[in-house]
Design a protein around this motif. Sequence first.
Motif, short mmCIF file in Angstrom:
data_model
loop_
_atom_site.label_atom_id
_atom_site.label_comp_id
_atom_site.label_asym_id
_atom_site.label_seq_id
_atom_site.Cartn_x
_atom_site.Cartn_y
_atom_site.Cartn_z
N GLN A 1 40.71 41.84 43.79
CA GLN A 1 39.29 41.14 44.16
C GLN A 1 39.23 39.87 43.61
OE1 GLN A 1 35.45 43.07 43.42
NE2 GLN A 1 35.19 42.95 45.59
N GLY B 1 42.11 47.31 41.51
CA GLY B 1 41.09 46.71 42.73
C GLY B 1 40.43 45.48 42.07
N HIS B 2 39.95 45.59 40.90
CA HIS B 2 38.97 44.59 40.57
C HIS B 2 39.57 43.38 40.26
CE1 HIS B 2 35.55 43.55 37.56
NE2 HIS B 2 35.39 42.68 38.90
N GLY C 1 31.39 45.13 42.32
CA GLY C 1 32.69 44.67 42.55
C GLY C 1 33.61 45.83 42.02
N ARG C 2 33.32 46.11 40.96
CA ARG C 2 34.43 47.28 40.52
C ARG C 2 34.36 48.63 41.46
NH1 ARG C 2 32.43 45.45 35.77
NH2 ARG C 2 31.05 47.15 35.42
N TYR D 1 50.01 39.78 43.58
CA TYR D 1 48.60 39.09 43.11
C TYR D 1 48.84 38.32 41.70
CZ TYR D 1 45.79 40.07 47.18
OH TYR D 1 45.28 40.12 48.09
N ARG E 1 40.86 51.30 39.53
CA ARG E 1 39.65 50.41 39.36
C ARG E 1 40.05 49.10 38.56
NH1 ARG E 1 37.23 54.88 37.33
NH2 ARG E 1 37.57 54.31 35.09
N ASN F 1 41.22 37.24 44.80
CA ASN F 1 41.10 36.78 46.34
C ASN F 1 39.87 35.79 46.06
OD1 ASN F 1 42.89 38.17 47.57
ND2 ASN F 1 41.55 40.20 47.90
N ALA G 1 35.90 47.67 44.89
CA ALA G 1 37.30 47.44 44.93
C ALA G 1 37.97 48.62 44.35
CB ALA G 1 37.62 46.38 43.84
#
Length: 188
Positions: free
Chosen positions: A95, A91-92, A61-62, A176, A88, A98, A65
Amino acid sequence: EQLALDLKARLEGISRVRTVDINAAGFWFGGEKARDVTLTPDRDRLASFGLTSSDFAGIVGREVAGAVGRLCVRIFGRSDAIADRYARELGHGLQLTNILRDLRPDAQRGRFYLPTGELSRFGLSEQEAVFGSSASRLEFLAFQAARARQLLDNAGGLIAHDLKPYCAAEVMRAIYGNLLTRVQTAGF
């Protein structure tokens, strides 16, 4: 299609991955957009390295993303270690937000993207984590939301001294952050 096949070959080359389904990752096949890349970890092989499937999911995932984030920060003109860490973390966090937002629709498609190894700590199955109504469900999802919030906050803390190059990414981080609050308020 060749790009998807290359990705599949690379992922299958990882000794800790058992199978790869490339009906996914935004590739287009015959006019139909594919939606998912599914990796099935080899749990025994992971265990031989002292890793769980949750550890593996977190690493993947890291990296997935963070790859998009690292590309973006370079477009914004940054290429230093702080920019990479920012990418990182952000992005993580995006993600994970989401994933929490799409928990039920994903489950209805047979997908569950949260770390399954952590379910047992809360006494939950995947179905209970998505569709249940127990206090344990809310605790598990609040734990995941706190993780997402921490990642978003970590990213912001890294660049507090130099916001200008990150303006667009910071707008996304704010959006977000609000989305995560709405998801939590709605009870996931």
